[in-house]
Design an enzyme around this catalytic site. Structure first.
Site, mmCIF file in Angstrom:
data_model
loop_
_atom_site.group_PDB
_atom_site.id
_atom_site.type_symbol
_atom_site.label_atom_id
_atom_site.label_comp_id
_atom_site.label_asym_id
_atom_site.label_seq_id
_atom_site.Cartn_x
_atom_site.Cartn_y
_atom_site.Cartn_z
ATOM 1 N N GLU A 12 0.584 -13.604 11.933
ATOM 2 C CA GLU A 12 1.161 -12.460 12.651
ATOM 3 C C GLU A 12 1.180 -11.259 11.690
ATOM 4 O O GLU A 12 1.477 -11.413 10.498
ATOM 5 C CB GLU A 12 2.593 -12.780 13.084
ATOM 6 C CG GLU A 12 2.695 -13.934 14.058
ATOM 7 C CD GLU A 12 2.019 -13.634 15.403
ATOM 8 O OE1 GLU A 12 2.070 -12.476 15.858
ATOM 9 O OE2 GLU A 12 1.440 -14.574 15.978
ATOM 10 N N ASP A 41 0.831 -1.204 0.000
ATOM 11 C CA ASP A 41 0.000 0.000 0.000
ATOM 12 C C ASP A 41 0.873 1.264 0.000
ATOM 13 O O ASP A 41 1.983 1.265 0.530
ATOM 14 C CB ASP A 41 -0.899 -0.020 1.240
ATOM 15 C CG ASP A 41 -2.040 0.971 1.127
ATOM 16 O OD1 ASP A 41 -2.302 1.473 0.018
ATOM 17 O OD2 ASP A 41 -2.670 1.256 2.163
ATOM 18 N N LEU A 97 10.780 -21.076 -4.450
ATOM 19 C CA LEU A 97 9.880 -20.033 -3.931
ATOM 20 C C LEU A 97 8.554 -20.085 -4.693
ATOM 21 O O LEU A 97 8.539 -19.983 -5.920
ATOM 22 C CB LEU A 97 10.519 -18.645 -4.100
ATOM 23 C CG LEU A 97 9.626 -17.458 -3.711
ATOM 24 C CD1 LEU A 97 9.308 -17.465 -2.211
ATOM 25 C CD2 LEU A 97 10.296 -16.130 -4.087
ATOM 26 N N ARG A 106 2.002 -5.107 5.974
ATOM 27 C CA ARG A 106 1.236 -4.053 5.292
ATOM 28 C C ARG A 106 2.027 -2.759 5.380
ATOM 29 O O ARG A 106 2.441 -2.341 6.466
ATOM 30 C CB ARG A 106 -0.147 -3.858 5.911
ATOM 31 C CG ARG A 106 -0.905 -2.750 5.183
ATOM 32 C CD ARG A 106 -2.378 -2.741 5.407
ATOM 33 N NE ARG A 106 -2.940 -1.777 4.463
ATOM 34 C CZ ARG A 106 -4.145 -1.808 3.969
ATOM 35 N NH1 ARG A 106 -4.975 -2.748 4.319
ATOM 36 N NH2 ARG A 106 -4.563 -0.894 3.117
ATOM 37 N N ARG A 160 0.297 7.641 -2.710
ATOM 38 C CA ARG A 160 0.772 8.724 -1.839
ATOM 39 C C ARG A 160 2.259 8.987 -2.037
ATOM 40 O O ARG A 160 2.712 10.116 -1.999
ATOM 41 C CB ARG A 160 0.475 8.373 -0.368
ATOM 42 C CG ARG A 160 -0.958 8.688 0.018
ATOM 43 C CD ARG A 160 -1.344 8.019 1.298
ATOM 44 N NE ARG A 160 -1.597 6.598 1.088
ATOM 45 C CZ ARG A 160 -1.801 5.721 2.054
ATOM 46 N NH1 ARG A 160 -1.746 6.115 3.309
ATOM 47 N NH2 ARG A 160 -2.061 4.462 1.779
ATOM 48 N N TRP A 161 3.017 7.922 -2.289
ATOM 49 C CA TRP A 161 4.452 8.089 -2.563
ATOM 50 C C TRP A 161 4.641 8.981 -3.783
ATOM 51 O O TRP A 161 5.464 9.908 -3.777
ATOM 52 C CB TRP A 161 5.093 6.713 -2.802
ATOM 53 C CG TRP A 161 6.550 6.745 -3.104
ATOM 54 C CD1 TRP A 161 7.574 6.697 -2.205
ATOM 55 C CD2 TRP A 161 7.164 6.832 -4.416
ATOM 56 N NE1 TRP A 161 8.792 6.743 -2.861
ATOM 57 C CE2 TRP A 161 8.559 6.827 -4.213
ATOM 58 C CE3 TRP A 161 6.672 6.907 -5.717
ATOM 59 C CZ2 TRP A 161 9.470 6.898 -5.270
ATOM 60 C CZ3 TRP A 161 7.571 6.985 -6.770
ATOM 61 C CH2 TRP A 161 8.951 6.981 -6.541
ATOM 62 N N HIS A 179 3.241 3.154 -8.855
ATOM 63 C CA HIS A 179 3.092 1.715 -9.123
ATOM 64 C C HIS A 179 4.357 1.165 -9.793
ATOM 65 O O HIS A 179 4.769 0.040 -9.518
ATOM 66 C CB HIS A 179 1.871 1.460 -10.010
ATOM 67 C CG HIS A 179 0.575 1.868 -9.373
ATOM 68 N ND1 HIS A 179 0.255 1.537 -8.075
ATOM 69 C CD2 HIS A 179 -0.489 2.581 -9.843
ATOM 70 C CE1 HIS A 179 -0.947 2.020 -7.777
ATOM 71 N NE2 HIS A 179 -1.416 2.663 -8.835
ATOM 72 N N ARG A 181 -5.534 -2.337 8.363
ATOM 73 C CA ARG A 181 -6.693 -3.009 7.773
ATOM 74 C C ARG A 181 -6.262 -4.253 7.025
ATOM 75 O O ARG A 181 -5.144 -4.320 6.515
ATOM 76 C CB ARG A 181 -7.376 -2.082 6.738
ATOM 77 C CG ARG A 181 -8.218 -0.999 7.271
ATOM 78 C CD ARG A 181 -9.048 -0.394 6.128
ATOM 79 N NE ARG A 181 -8.212 0.285 5.155
ATOM 80 C CZ ARG A 181 -7.818 1.557 5.248
ATOM 81 N NH1 ARG A 181 -8.195 2.281 6.272
ATOM 82 N NH2 ARG A 181 -7.070 2.102 4.321
HETATM 83 C C1 FPP Z 1 -1.774 0.108 -3.487
HETATM 84 O O1 FPP Z 1 -1.316 1.432 -3.469
HETATM 85 C C2 FPP Z 1 -1.190 -0.645 -4.595
HETATM 86 C C3 FPP Z 1 -1.887 -1.145 -5.655
HETATM 87 C C4 FPP Z 1 -3.329 -0.971 -5.779
HETATM 88 C C5 FPP Z 1 -1.243 -1.858 -6.758
HETATM 89 C C6 FPP Z 1 0.023 -2.622 -6.439
HETATM 90 C C7 FPP Z 1 0.793 -2.806 -7.688
HETATM 91 C C8 FPP Z 1 2.136 -2.784 -7.823
HETATM 92 C C9 FPP Z 1 3.054 -2.668 -6.685
HETATM 93 C C10 FPP Z 1 2.840 -2.851 -9.143
HETATM 94 C C11 FPP Z 1 2.211 -3.672 -10.224
HETATM 95 C C12 FPP Z 1 2.139 -5.111 -9.958
HETATM 96 C C13 FPP Z 1 2.917 -6.044 -10.560
HETATM 97 C C14 FPP Z 1 2.710 -7.482 -10.221
HETATM 98 C C15 FPP Z 1 3.971 -5.722 -11.506
HETATM 99 P P1 FPP Z 1 -2.341 2.635 -3.676
HETATM 100 O O2 FPP Z 1 -2.284 3.046 -5.094
HETATM 101 O O3 FPP Z 1 -3.693 2.244 -3.183
HETATM 102 O O4 FPP Z 1 -1.694 3.717 -2.747
HETATM 103 P P2 FPP Z 1 -2.443 4.914 -2.013
HETATM 104 O O5 FPP Z 1 -3.262 4.297 -0.922
HETATM 105 O O6 FPP Z 1 -1.324 5.738 -1.498
HETATM 106 O O7 FPP Z 1 -3.274 5.626 -3.040
#
Ligand code: FPP
Length: 233
Positions: free
Chosen positions: A200, A13, A124, A181, A17-18, A30, A187
């Site tokens: 855990e 997550d 793995l 998380r 925001r990053w 992403h 959550r």
């Molecule tokens: C949550 O951050 C992250 C996601 C919804 C997507 C996760 C995807 C990746 C890490 C990369 C793509 C996946 C692969 C397998 C290459 P958010 O966007 O909800 O963050 P925020 O809460 O700060 O808005």
């Protein structure tokens, strides 16, 4: 005290925001998050974690703007293109959970190809949760059991936890020992609802794109300090 977890699950997550903090589009978050995945996979190989399950795209994520959804699908496609041979070489076996038929057909094809290419690997077990929802997974399992019972193929009294688990997407995969998380949220967000019963939980405030090898190792250390009782004493 516990030893190295056999199965680590991660809710990745904070990508958005990053990116926002840096004045970048969400997709840049992403993209940076994909690099964190590579670091975690390597850390699992180095530490002997045998199962890694990542929440890459939830059923609810389809509600995001088309630009972001399409960008995530493209990232998945590129990831599978770039990492397939490396997974084969490194002994990684790819799995997926979730309603894969809802993904673009090119992603379904790339997933199938990578899963077939890595099918004999055992070092793995790397599972991507895609178009995944824990509630939907449970409902699908209940429906399949109910259909078999109605057709006279299954005695309702014979439905044990093991029988139920055999109908989940995660059949054959042990329950996670550790859930990580990122971004500080407390959550579960519809992830592995049945499977996380005794897992855990380690939450870090860091956003997923900045989660590095040291953070992963710190989560393993935190896990090792836990005393797991599974409801006993
Ligand atoms: C949550 O951050 C992250 C996601 C919804 C997507 C996760 C995807 C990746 C890490 C990369 C793509 C996946 C692969 C397998 C290459 P958010 O966007 O909800 O963050 P925020 O809460 O700060 O808005």
């Amino acid at each position: 005290m516990s030893s190295t977890p056999k199965h680590v699950a991660i809710i990745m997550d904070g990508n958005g925001r990053w990116a926002q903090q840096r004045g970048l589009p969400r997709l840049a978050g992403h993209e940076a998050g994909s690099k964190s995945i590579e670091r975690c996979v390597q850390a699992c190989l180095d530490t002997g974690v045998q199962y890694l399950t990542l929440y890459a795209f939830s059923s609810e994520n389809w509600k995001r703007p088309a630009l972001e959804v399409n960008g995530l699908m493209l990232l998945l496609e590129n990831f599978l293109n770039q990492k397939r041979d490396e997974m084969v070489r490194e002994g990684i076996r790819l799995h997926h959970i979730g309603r894969i038929h809802e993904l673009p057909s090119v992603c379904q094809r790339k997933l199938r190809e990578a899963m077939e290419a890595t099918a004999s690997n055992t070092k793995l077990h790397f599972t991507l949760a895609l178009s995944y929802s824990g509630r939907t997974e449970i409902l699908d399992a209940v429906q399949s059991l109910a259909c078999d019972a109605a057709a006279g193929k299954l005695d309702p009294n014979a439905i044990t936890a093991e029988v139920f688990e055999s109908r989940l997407n995660t059949a054959g995969i042990p329950d996670p020992d550790l859930l990580i998380r990122t971004s500080g949220e407390m959550r579960i967000s519809n992830f592995l609802l049945w499977q996380l019963s005794y897992t855990e939980i380690h939450v870090t405030k860091k956003f997923w794109p900045e989660f590095d090898r040291e953070d992963f190792l710190a989560a393993l250390e935190d896990y090792k300090s836990r005393s797991r009782r599974f409801g006993g004493v």
